[in-house]
Scaffold this active site. Structure first.
Site, PDB file in Angstrom:
ATOM      1  N   GLU A  92      -1.482  -1.272  -4.151  1.00 19.12           N
ATOM      2  CA  GLU A  92      -2.834  -0.734  -4.688  1.00 19.12           C
ATOM      3  C   GLU A  92      -2.978   0.356  -5.490  1.00 19.12           C
ATOM      4  O   GLU A  92      -2.204   0.795  -4.808  1.00 19.12           O
ATOM      5  CB  GLU A  92      -3.223  -0.122  -2.696  1.00 19.12           C
ATOM      6  CG  GLU A  92      -4.901   0.451  -2.538  1.00 19.12           C
ATOM      7  CD  GLU A  92      -5.015  -0.258  -1.251  1.00 19.12           C
ATOM      8  OE1 GLU A  92      -4.974  -1.139  -0.475  1.00 19.12           O
ATOM      9  OE2 GLU A  92      -6.277   0.843  -1.828  1.00 19.12           O
ATOM     10  N   ASP A 112       0.618  -1.269  -0.278  1.00 22.08           N
ATOM     11  CA  ASP A 112      -0.659  -0.022  -0.085  1.00 22.08           C
ATOM     12  C   ASP A 112       1.150   1.111  -0.430  1.00 22.08           C
ATOM     13  O   ASP A 112       1.483   1.597   0.961  1.00 22.08           O
ATOM     14  CB  ASP A 112      -1.230   0.251   0.818  1.00 22.08           C
ATOM     15  CG  ASP A 112      -1.664   0.958   0.902  1.00 22.08           C
ATOM     16  OD1 ASP A 112      -2.475   1.814   0.285  1.00 22.08           O
ATOM     17  OD2 ASP A 112      -2.484   1.916   2.784  1.00 22.08           O
ATOM     18  N   ASP A 150      -2.708   1.018   7.120  1.00 22.98           N
ATOM     19  CA  ASP A 150      -1.631   0.182   5.931  1.00 22.98           C
ATOM     20  C   ASP A 150      -1.524  -0.570   5.987  1.00 22.98           C
ATOM     21  O   ASP A 150      -0.927  -1.538   4.186  1.00 22.98           O
ATOM     22  CB  ASP A 150      -0.648   1.814   5.447  1.00 22.98           C
ATOM     23  CG  ASP A 150      -0.982   2.813   6.304  1.00 22.98           C
ATOM     24  OD1 ASP A 150      -1.452   3.531   7.661  1.00 22.98           O
ATOM     25  OD2 ASP A 150      -1.074   3.862   5.349  1.00 22.98           O
TER      26      ASP A 150
END
Lengths: 164, 164
Positions: free
Chosen positions: B67, B7, B140
């Site tokens: 992501e 991420d 996260d």
């Protein structure tokens, strides 16, 4: 002192190497790193990263001067240009800790004496200062040379422009 | 198959490693790479780059699933987050050519069966699917694990999500 100037971009990244010695400036080399549309991003970023890493190895610059990115048309563009600039910064740190950054206005001011000079005036002065036969092409390379030259002229004031 | 999920962020970059084996999933490790304000950008980007490079060396993932970044509040933020993502992509390519990308909606859909599930529902499903005692922290890291898990579940359809 050898300075590598970089005008960071995703499709075209201009670069120029200037040597400052006893108040005189000499253009050592310049060019563009080019990446192509319809190529996966990972390859484009990798090629920019390796390109700048090669420049660091070849020219062994003491300092690297980046032209600062001011705006991007939209956040998608900014994400890509930011990634390209990140690739160049990481590659540069493999050769030196001395990274600096100049805005377009600061470059214009340093080269021509006016922060509002146009691109053509900057290029003419670069040609004059480096005793070139012609204006360097393409624009991205000329911008990078102007950025390196700005850093050479900054002298002791350069610490103010260290990348934050 | 070992998958590293990422991420991407500038201050916090979440990561999670999931192993898929015979239809079962196992959480191998997870965490966050953190960079700090008031630290020069070159150091922050370098530390993200080296962090991801270390993860590639330690876990030797077959695939890396990012992501996708959708928006940023403004172009300045986009430039920084783009640079952080660029740092992670360059580091990942040192270990594998297999980079993939999933939007938050695709991750929600894959994990919960609904593209409009909220963050909590996704985290609960991640906990269940990986037989964890607690919801992974911080967010996260949980997001990165969900992204890795999404890629594991994509199976033969994963080529559609290859980074462009």
């Amino acid at each position: 002192m050898i300075v590598l100037g970089i005008d960071p971009g995703y499709a075209l990244m201009g670069w120029g190497v200037v040597e400052a010695k006893g108040g005189a400036f000499r253009l050592v080399g310049y060019g563009c790193l080019e990446t192509f549309a319809h190529t996966p991003m990972q390859h484009r970023l990798r090629s920019l990263y390796e390109g700048v890493r090669d420049l660091m190895t070849i020219y062994q610059p003491d300092d690297v001067a980046f032209e600062e990115l001011f705006f991007a048309h939209n956040t998608t563009t900014a994400l890509m240009v930011g990634a390209a600039r990140g690739a160049a910064i990481i590659a540069a740190t493999e050769g030196t800790e001395n990274l600096y950054e100049y805005t377009p206005g600061q470059i214009k001011q340093a080269i021509t004496g006016s922060g509002r000079a146009d691109k053509k005036q900057v290029q003419q002065m670069v040609k004059l200062l480096l005793r070139m036969d012609e204006i360097p092409k393409p624009d991205d390379a000329a911008d990078a040379i102007a950025c390196a030259l700005t850093h050479c002229q900054a002298g002791v004031a350069k610490e103010e422009f260290r990348m934050k």
